[in-house]
Structure formats: structure tokens, C-alpha cells
Design an enzyme around this catalytic site. Sequence first.
Site, PDB file in Angstrom:
ATOM      1  CG  HIS A   1       7.307   5.030   0.729  1.00 10.75           C
ATOM      2  ND1 HIS A   1       6.892   6.033   1.662  1.00 10.75           N
ATOM      3  CD2 HIS A   1       7.370   4.088   1.778  1.00 10.75           C
ATOM      4  CE1 HIS A   1       6.944   5.905   3.228  1.00 10.75           C
ATOM      5  NE2 HIS A   1       7.222   4.432   2.968  1.00 10.75           N
TER       6      HIS A   1
ATOM      7  CG  HIS B   1       0.073   0.216   2.610  1.00 13.07           C
ATOM      8  ND1 HIS B   1       0.446  -0.789   3.147  1.00 13.07           N
ATOM      9  CD2 HIS B   1       0.240   1.358   3.372  1.00 13.07           C
ATOM     10  CE1 HIS B   1       1.349  -0.599   4.313  1.00 13.07           C
ATOM     11  NE2 HIS B   1       1.086   0.651   4.432  1.00 13.07           N
TER      12      HIS B   1
HETATM   13  P1  2AM Z   1       6.478   2.320   6.033  1.00 17.16           P
HETATM   14  O1  2AM Z   1       5.848   1.669   5.041  1.00 17.16           O
HETATM   15  O2  2AM Z   1       7.445   3.380   5.504  1.00 17.16           O
HETATM   16  O3  2AM Z   1       7.239   1.674   7.232  1.00 17.16           O
HETATM   17  C1  2AM Z   1       1.531   1.047   8.488  1.00 17.16           C
HETATM   18  O4  2AM Z   1       2.461   1.107   9.682  1.00 17.16           O
HETATM   19  C2  2AM Z   1       1.740   2.229   7.668  1.00 17.16           C
HETATM   20  O5  2AM Z   1       2.222   3.427   8.079  1.00 17.16           O
HETATM   21  C3  2AM Z   1       3.313   1.759   6.929  1.00 17.16           C
HETATM   22  O6  2AM Z   1       3.322   2.029   5.346  1.00 17.16           O
HETATM   23  C4  2AM Z   1       4.177   2.923   7.293  1.00 17.16           C
HETATM   24  O7  2AM Z   1       5.221   3.470   6.506  1.00 17.16           O
HETATM   25  C5  2AM Z   1       3.392   4.154   7.801  1.00 17.16           C
HETATM   26  N1  2AM Z   1       3.872   5.048   8.619  1.00 17.16           N
HETATM   27  C6  2AM Z   1       4.035   6.259   8.828  1.00 17.16           C
HETATM   28  N2  2AM Z   1       4.660   6.585   9.775  1.00 17.16           N
HETATM   29  C7  2AM Z   1       4.719   5.885  10.749  1.00 17.16           C
HETATM   30  C8  2AM Z   1       5.262   5.707  12.040  1.00 17.16           C
HETATM   31  N3  2AM Z   1       5.567   6.807  12.643  1.00 17.16           N
HETATM   32  N4  2AM Z   1       5.218   4.285  12.611  1.00 17.16           N
HETATM   33  C9  2AM Z   1       4.497   3.124  11.979  1.00 17.16           C
HETATM   34  N5  2AM Z   1       4.285   3.403  10.635  1.00 17.16           N
HETATM   35  C10 2AM Z   1       4.108   4.444  10.095  1.00 17.16           C
END
Ligand code: 2AM
Length: 188
Positions: free
Chosen positions: A132, A50
Site C-alpha cells: 500500500h 512509497h
Molecule cells: P505505513 O505507510 O502503513 O505507515 C516508514 O515508517 C514506513 O514503514 C511506512 O510506510 C510504514 O507504513 C512502514 N511501517 C511498517 N511497519 C511499521 C512500524 N511498526 N512502525 C512504523 N512504520 C512502519
Amino acid sequence: MAEAEAARPENLRLFFALWPDDVTRGALHRSGKWLHRHWGGRRMRADTLHITLAFLGATPAGRLDALIACAGAVEANSYELTLDQAGYWRHNRIGWLGVQRMPPQHIELVEKLNVRLQAAGFPVEPRPHVPHVTLLRNTPGGDIPECRPVSWPVGEFVLVKSVTGPNGAHYAVIRRWPLETDIAPTAA
Ligand code: 2AM
């Protein structure tokens, strides 16, 4: 003790996201296989792929209606994302697929959502949004390989609940909002 447990407000771990259709999901998963060949690490399961639009984290279940109202008030257009840039973040050892050219509709969607969330008292990310798809975790990264683009027709956004289980995070889409085709762009 049982009473205290029952009285404790339930928190949900939530985020807004773009959720791929099956064809896009398949293409992203193949990109994960390709990037894994280059960099190694832990490849993400297909069902987790996602793009996060806004991360809320632990949210009291009682705030869910307010959250849903925020998303329902967002008027934004559908668009096409071309994911054509592999990238690596050293600080969290993530390997991802992102965009070289950001469609203005994507920025508008994220901004409109954040405006609503902030007005309703939800936390918003102060750092610039970098769209991303996380494909690899715990990867050492490496030279950035040129990648085959993945086209993603974006026709909706969703609210997702994250549940951490023994095999990592599982995501459940709890609500969907369609995007429009005829919203006039806001003046810059
Ligand atoms: P990531 O894919 O770059 O890890 C669920 O955790 C989603 O929220 C993930 O896509 C994650 O990004 C994003 N996300 C953004 N901020 C976050 C945070 N502080 N902690 C965990 N997940 C985060």
C-alpha cells in the site's frame, strides 16, 4: 558524558521500499488529492510516497553492511503494479492506495527479501504483506470510492532511512538495487 554519547552505537531507522519514479509519484500524489477530497485527514507530501517492502525500525549503524548484503543477494524480476484499490485502516487512521490483483513477482520479491533478512537475524513482519501507498494520515475514512488506477513500473527496490523532523518524517534513499527481466520463477 560526551564520551558516553560518542560510545553509544548509532541507530538508524530503516526500511526497504519501492520508490516511485517521477511520473508515478505525480500520479500517486494526484490520487492523494482525490482521496483527500473524499475523506479528509492529512495528505502525505509527494516526496514521502512509497510502498514498504520490509520495515526494520531502529537498526545499529554497524549492521548496515549486513543489511546491504541481504538485499544484494535477492534475485527478482521487474514487474508492473496496478494500484487500483483505495482502502482505510481504522487502527492507525491511514488512507491508502493498494492493489486488487497482486503480481506474483511482488510476492516473490518480498519473500526473497524476508528470507535473507531472517537468516541474517533481522526482524521480519509475521503478518501477511499488504502492499500500500499511504496517502492520508489521521483520516476518518468513509465509503470506499472507485479510483482511477495508477500504473507503477517496478524496476528496482531501495533501502530508506527515516529521519523524524519538526515537520514529520523525511525519507532518504541510501541504496538502490535493480530488478531483473529474466529470473526464472521459483516453483511454488
Ligand atoms: P505505513 O505507510 O502503513 O505507515 C516508514 O515508517 C514506513 O514503514 C511506512 O510506510 C510504514 O507504513 C512502514 N511501517 C511498517 N511497519 C511499521 C512500524 N511498526 N512502525 C512504523 N512504520 C512502519
